[in-house]
Design a protein around this motif. Structure first.
Motif, short mmCIF file in Angstrom:
data_model
loop_
_atom_site.label_atom_id
_atom_site.label_comp_id
_atom_site.label_asym_id
_atom_site.label_seq_id
_atom_site.Cartn_x
_atom_site.Cartn_y
_atom_site.Cartn_z
N ALA A 1 -46.70 -23.69 -112.48
CA ALA A 1 -46.29 -22.35 -112.04
C ALA A 1 -46.23 -21.38 -113.22
O ALA A 1 -46.43 -20.16 -113.04
CB ALA A 1 -44.92 -22.43 -111.35
N LEU A 2 -45.97 -21.89 -114.42
CA LEU A 2 -45.90 -21.02 -115.59
C LEU A 2 -47.26 -20.77 -116.21
O LEU A 2 -47.41 -19.85 -117.02
CB LEU A 2 -44.98 -21.66 -116.64
N ARG A 3 -48.24 -21.58 -115.88
CA ARG A 3 -49.56 -21.46 -116.51
C ARG A 3 -50.20 -20.08 -116.29
O ARG A 3 -50.79 -19.53 -117.24
CB ARG A 3 -50.48 -22.57 -116.02
N VAL B 1 -43.80 -32.45 -119.93
CA VAL B 1 -45.14 -32.11 -119.48
C VAL B 1 -45.60 -30.90 -120.27
O VAL B 1 -44.90 -29.88 -120.32
CB VAL B 1 -45.18 -31.81 -117.96
N VAL B 2 -46.73 -31.03 -120.92
CA VAL B 2 -47.30 -29.92 -121.70
C VAL B 2 -48.67 -29.60 -121.13
O VAL B 2 -49.51 -30.49 -120.96
CB VAL B 2 -47.44 -30.30 -123.20
N VAL C 1 -44.80 -25.51 -122.41
CA VAL C 1 -44.01 -26.66 -122.84
C VAL C 1 -42.87 -26.84 -121.86
O VAL C 1 -41.98 -26.00 -121.76
CB VAL C 1 -43.46 -26.47 -124.27
N GLY C 2 -42.92 -27.94 -121.09
CA GLY C 2 -41.91 -28.18 -120.08
C GLY C 2 -40.61 -28.67 -120.65
O GLY C 2 -40.50 -29.05 -121.81
N ARG D 1 -42.06 -21.67 -123.37
CA ARG D 1 -41.22 -22.87 -123.24
C ARG D 1 -40.36 -22.71 -122.00
O ARG D 1 -39.64 -21.72 -121.85
CB ARG D 1 -40.34 -23.05 -124.47
N GLU D 2 -40.42 -23.67 -121.14
CA GLU D 2 -39.68 -23.58 -119.88
C GLU D 2 -38.19 -23.39 -120.10
O GLU D 2 -37.54 -22.59 -119.41
CB GLU D 2 -39.94 -24.86 -119.07
N GLU D 3 -37.63 -24.09 -121.09
CA GLU D 3 -36.19 -24.03 -121.29
C GLU D 3 -35.73 -22.69 -121.86
O GLU D 3 -34.52 -22.41 -121.88
CB GLU D 3 -35.75 -25.17 -122.21
N GLU D 4 -36.64 -21.85 -122.33
CA GLU D 4 -36.26 -20.55 -122.88
C GLU D 4 -36.43 -19.42 -121.86
O GLU D 4 -36.15 -18.26 -122.18
CB GLU D 4 -37.11 -20.24 -124.12
N LEU D 5 -36.88 -19.75 -120.66
CA LEU D 5 -37.17 -18.72 -119.67
C LEU D 5 -35.96 -18.46 -118.78
O LEU D 5 -35.12 -19.33 -118.56
CB LEU D 5 -38.34 -19.14 -118.78
N THR D 6 -35.88 -17.23 -118.26
CA THR D 6 -34.92 -16.88 -117.22
C THR D 6 -35.60 -17.12 -115.88
O THR D 6 -36.67 -16.56 -115.60
CB THR D 6 -34.51 -15.40 -117.31
#
Length: 540
Positions: free
Chosen positions: A417-419, A334-335, A399-400, A430-435
């Motif tokens: 939620a990140l928007r 999902v982007v 970027v999900g 990028r979601e995968e790079e977040l803590t």
């Protein structure tokens, strides 16, 4: 004629070949038109010298024939008859004009040649001895070259105009409007039900087109159907093109009407419009069916994602793969896109153009335009190159992480939620790079802004008092508001801790007895550098 004489209709935006009138206007002043047959608008194919008694077997229609008069030599008393037969054959072969060169055989155009040209309606031009035939051929070549270049430029501009029309909110209407601006026709677009979908120009009534439409909608294969009609404006040539699917099913028809023959370049524009209309109607009626099947299934059976029926779920996953231009089912992302800025000089895109842009960039048909920007479901990893391209357009992305079909709703909620973070910081994430923590999701910029607002009265103190207040707040909040634990940590009396916390609460204007207030202060303190004072907090 003057070399600099204006060309006929030079100001009109038409895609025409070199005409006889244009060629004659470009010739030197010594060239004289002896007989004007009134065909200056006739297209000129070539300039051909020939001294044959009968050159017609070697000629194409629309040529300018040059002769020094050799075919008329030694004619004796039959000169008039020979000239008449020569001119008659030229006219029958479609020759546009005859150029008669003076010297070495004649000092003037013979009178019987002039009379024959007048009698049969052939333009006759006298070429003086000091102008070689090669010069006329060279002049025509220059005109032809410049004319072709102009045609190519006009065709390129026309194609750009047509593509803008295709990407507009009403592509079929805009395409027909663009067509009649470039080609002298009126246009009617008809669906398979025989109803008008779009029209442009002063078209005739639909009832007059029924015989032609019957042939167009009932036939098969590529073809052009023509018919002559009487209109209030006079006779009109009407011709129609069927719009066909890839399996040769008729999806509609384009009918055009004109009062004049179209040039090759104009027919080229018509062919382009027919192709674009076929593309549009194929997208609407016979394009990829996967997105509509997937949407219909999820609308009518929202519980199908629960996986209660593995076979049904596998079918939906296959439809999703086709919708994102994949060859087999697999994880998708999902982007979400947020407009950050509008690049200088950029024009506002219409919704159709914007939708097609994101479908192209993310190679997917699963795109939704939203109030904040857009959401897309894509199989792409969204690498650095793609991210850079999107950001250069003035957008920032969430970027999900990869997700399977059943997990897409949850993936969409995480991206949403990140928007706010992207909107606040103006940076893609990028979601995968977040803590996955409050501080990780909030980010440094937003966290510093939060700390600056909540702790402003404390941060404005002098360095020693600021460090002391911050150290007491950190210790007390870390001890969950325990006076004794804080006193032990700081080496202070519990009453001193209480007085300092109360002073901080008054300074901040907050009720530190509320859990939410303490939580917000604790988060804000994570973004304030921990500067130890020269001495430990003093007893108050």
């Amino acid at each position: 004629m003057s070399r600099n004489a204006p060309l006929a209709d030079a100001g009109q935006d038409q895609l025409d070949a070199v005409t006889l009138g244009q060629f004659l206007a470009a010739l030197p002043a010594g060239v004289l038109v002896v007989n004007d047959a009134g065909n200056g608008d006739a297209p000129l194919r070539w300039v051909e010298p020939s001294e044959l008694e009968d050159p017609t077997p070697y000629l194409l229609d629309g040529e300018f024939v040059l002769t020094a008069g050799l075919p008329f030599r030694d004619a004796g008393g039959s000169g008039a008859a020979r000239a008449d037969e020569y001119v008659r054959r030229l006219v029958a072969a479609g020759v546009a004009a005859l150029g008669f060169g003076l010297q070495p055989y004649y000092d003037a155009v013979p009178d019987h040649v002039v009379q024959a040209c007048r009698r049969h309606g052939l333009t006759l031009v006298q070429v003086p001895a000091d102008i070689p035939f090669a010069a006329l051929g060279l002049e025509f070549s220059k005109l032809l070259e410049s004319g072709n270049a102009q045609v190519f430029r006009q065709l390129a501009e026309t194609n750009r105009h047509l593509m803008r029309a295709v990407l507009s909110a009403r592509p079929e209407h805009e395409l027909l409007a663009a067509l009649i601006q470039r080609v002298p026709v009126w246009a009617v677009l008809v669906g398979t039900d025989g109803r008008v979908r779009a029209r442009a120009g002063a078209a005739v009534g639909l009832s007059q087109l029924q015989p032609l439409l019957k042939k167009l909608l009932g036939g098969s294969g590529p073809r052009v159907e023509t018919e002559a009609l009487e209109t209030p404006a006079g006779p009109a040539l009407v011709f129609g093109h069927p719009l066909r699917s890839t399996r040769d099913a008729t999806l509609g028809a384009l009918v055009l009407g004109t009062d004049r023959a179209l040039t090759p370049a104009q027919n080229n524009v018509v062919s382009s419009v027919v192709g674009l209309l076929e593309l549009l109607v194929r997208q609407r009626t016979s394009g990829s069916l996967a997105p509509s099947q997937l949407a219909t299934a999820l609308l009518l059976h929202p519980g199908s994602l629960s996986g209660s029926n593995p076979r049904e779920l596998a079918g939906l996953q296959e439809l999703l793969a086709q919708s994102v231009a994949g060859t087999r089912s697999g994880p998708v992302r999902v982007v979400q896109g947020v407009r950050a800025e509008i690049p200088a000089g950029a024009a506002a895109d219409g919704p159709v153009r914007e939708l097609l842009q994101w479908r192209r960039l993310f190679d997917t048909k699963m795109v939704e335009l939203t109030e904040y920007g857009f959401t897309a479901v894509t199989r792409l990893k969204v690498d650095a190159a793609l991210l850079t391209e999107v950001e250069q357009l003035g957008w920032r992305l969430v970027v999900g992480e990869p997700a399977e079909l059943p997990a897409l709703p949850a993936a969409y909620r995480r991206a949403s939620a990140l928007r706010p973070r992207v909107q606040a910081t103006g940076m893609s994430v990028r979601e995968e790079e977040l803590t996955w923590s409050v501080t990780g999701l909030l980010g440094g910029d937003a966290g510093t802004l939060l700390a600056g607002r909540l702790l402003a009265p404390v941060l404005e103190l002098d360095a020693e008092r600021r460090a002391a207040q911050l150290r007491v707040l950190r210790s007390w909040l870390a001890a969950h508001g325990s006076w004794d634990a804080t006193a032990k940590d700081l080496g202070l009396h519990r009453n001193s801790v209480r007085r300092q916390i109360n002073a901080a609460a008054e300074l901040l204007g907050m009720d530190l007895g509320q859990a939410q207030v303490r939580a917000e202060l604790w988060i804000a303190l994570q973004y304030v550098p921990d500067q130890e004072p020269a001495q430990k907090p003093q007893e108050l």
